[in-house]
Design an enzyme around this catalytic site. Structure first.
Site, PDB file in Angstrom:
ATOM      1  N   LYS A  28      54.241-104.764  17.939  1.00 21.23           N
ATOM      2  CA  LYS A  28      53.596-105.261  16.716  1.00 21.23           C
ATOM      3  C   LYS A  28      52.251-104.574  16.461  1.00 21.23           C
ATOM      4  O   LYS A  28      51.770-104.538  15.325  1.00 21.23           O
ATOM      5  CB  LYS A  28      53.399-106.769  16.773  1.00 21.23           C
ATOM      6  CG  LYS A  28      54.707-107.558  16.796  1.00 21.23           C
ATOM      7  CD  LYS A  28      55.001-108.142  15.458  1.00 21.23           C
ATOM      8  CE  LYS A  28      56.212-109.020  15.340  1.00 21.23           C
ATOM      9  NZ  LYS A  28      57.024-109.343  16.479  1.00 21.23           N
TER      10      LYS A  28
ATOM     11  N   SER B 238      61.173-104.592  23.572  1.00 18.70           N
ATOM     12  CA  SER B 238      60.146-104.715  22.532  1.00 18.70           C
ATOM     13  C   SER B 238      58.865-105.424  22.937  1.00 18.70           C
ATOM     14  O   SER B 238      57.839-105.254  22.270  1.00 18.70           O
ATOM     15  CB  SER B 238      60.756-105.437  21.323  1.00 18.70           C
ATOM     16  OG  SER B 238      61.360-106.656  21.733  1.00 18.70           O
TER      17      SER B 238
HETATM   18  C1  LIG Z   1      58.324-109.674  16.478  1.00 17.65           C
HETATM   19  C2  LIG Z   1      59.167-109.289  17.631  1.00 17.65           C
HETATM   20  C3  LIG Z   1      60.519-108.891  17.482  1.00 17.65           C
HETATM   21  C4  LIG Z   1      61.231-108.902  16.143  1.00 17.65           C
HETATM   22  O1  LIG Z   1      60.601-108.080  15.205  1.00 17.65           O
HETATM   23  P1  LIG Z   1      60.876-108.268  13.637  1.00 17.65           P
HETATM   24  O2  LIG Z   1      60.141-107.176  12.995  1.00 17.65           O
HETATM   25  O3  LIG Z   1      60.358-109.626  13.259  1.00 17.65           O
HETATM   26  O4  LIG Z   1      62.357-108.201  13.458  1.00 17.65           O
HETATM   27  C5  LIG Z   1      61.206-108.456  18.602  1.00 17.65           C
HETATM   28  N1  LIG Z   1      60.642-108.458  19.819  1.00 17.65           N
HETATM   29  C6  LIG Z   1      59.372-108.846  20.017  1.00 17.65           C
HETATM   30  C7  LIG Z   1      58.817-108.814  21.392  1.00 17.65           C
HETATM   31  C8  LIG Z   1      58.582-109.274  18.933  1.00 17.65           C
HETATM   32  O5  LIG Z   1      57.314-109.654  19.133  1.00 17.65           O
END
Ligand SMILES: *Cc1c(COP(=O)(O)O)cnc(C)c1O
Length: 321
Positions: free
Chosen positions: A52, A301
């Site tokens: 993010k 992520s």
């Molecule tokens: C926000 C987030 C997501 C999903 O991202 P989007 O853009 O809302 O689809 C996936 N993994 C993590 C760790 C996140 O913080």
């Protein structure tokens, strides 16, 4: 398209020096087991523990000087709130994070520690959002939304630039509001058109998945999930991410809690301490819900899991609560 490869390349130039290029490593054990090369994009090692930071940094650096001086605002408690607070401090811009009274003290303190002003408003996320709207209207702050915004999507898309050289058969992307999936898909489809982009999410409360099936944004009932960062709706007035996900995602796979838990354990044993949202690609591979037909990349992520919950999962638990 509302976001193009050029936008993503411009974002990459803008955020250089503010984010890390995270490692892309081959998972030898899983590659051997599945008979196809599996690559892990270790974005959980990003500063603030999640991708993010890319979108938030790009959105803030895209603002004109007068807007920067008035500051930025958001209502997120999670990885987006941390990203906005961190990016704003790094850039030297005031950040305000609006939270409800229900947000636990440790999370409030963590955001204060990142240098943001915290406003505790009301007893729900909706009331915190009302305060965001008020700060925008009466104090001239700029809202940095968590996903449905061109500069945020372009920032998340910089991950796609780092993955595209693999020329994978498939890229597995965690999916919630769709900022990550949309950005990555724009980059991948432009640079490696034969690569499929698959969205992964949890069975419990997957708003984007339900919206793609319905053909328009819908609300879903949320229940607790190990993939808590994948919760929340996509907004009935969704402008950017729904259309991009509809046009560019080749498939969406929904994972059960036990499958996510198994993936967190598997990754944990290999030294990757990740949150549930980050483990969904691995979950699909391990459970045979996605069968790779060629080189496959999965995006890890984020890292922000409560250590006590992680320990319980490592010991065999499969539930969030
Ligand atoms: C926000 C987030 C997501 C999903 O991202 P989007 O853009 O809302 O689809 C996936 N993994 C993590 C760790 C996140 O913080």
């Amino acid at each position: 398209m509302s976001v193009t490869l050029d936008d993503i390349r411009a974002a990459a130039g803008r955020i250089r020096g503010h984010v890390i290029e995270t490692p892309l490593i081959r998972d030898e054990a899983l590659s051997e087991r599945l008979g196809q090369p599996v690559w892990l994009k270790c974005e959980y090692r990003q500063t603030t523990g999640a991708f993010k930071l890319r979108g938030a940094t790009n959105a803030i650096l895209s603002l004109p000087p007068d807007a920067l001086a008035r500051g930025v605002v958001t209502a997120s408690t999670g990885n987006h709130g941390r990203a906005v607070a961190h990016a704003a401090r790094a850039i030297g811009v005031p950040a305000t994070i609006c939270l409800s009274r229900l947000v636990p003290d440790n999370k409030v303190q963590a955001i204060r520690d990142l240098g943001a002003e915290v406003r505790i408003i009301g007893a729900s996320q909706d009331e915190a959002m009302v305060e965001v709207a008020r700060a925008v209207a009466s104090e001239g702050m700029t809202e940095i939304p968590p996903f449905d915004h061109e500069a945020v999507v372009a920032g998340q898309g910089t991950l796609g630039l780092e993955i595209a050289p693999v020329e994978a058969e498939a890229v597995l992307v965690p999916l919630s509001g769709g900022g990550l999936a949309a950005g990555v898909a724009v980059a991948i489809k432009a640079l490696s058109p034969a690569t499929r982009v698959i969205g992964l999410t949890m069975e419990n409360g997957a708003a984007m998945a339900a919206s793609l099936v319905a053909g328009h944004p819908v609300e879903v009932v949320e229940t607790p999930s190990l993939a808590d960062s994948l919760g929340g709706g996509i907004g009935f007035q969704n402008r950017v991410t729904f259309a991009l996900c509809r046009a560019l995602l080749d498939d969406v796979i929904l994972l059960h809690e036990a499958e996510i838990a198994q993936a967190i354990r598997h990754l944990g044993r290999a030294g990757h301490i990740v949150e549930g949202a980050a483990a969904v690609g691995h979950a699909a591979l391990l459970a045979g819900r996605f069968v790779p037909k060629g080189p496959t990349v999965t995006i890890l992520s984020g890292a922000n899991i409560d250590p006590a919950l992680h320990a319980r999962i490592m010991a065999g638990a499969s539930e969030a609560a």
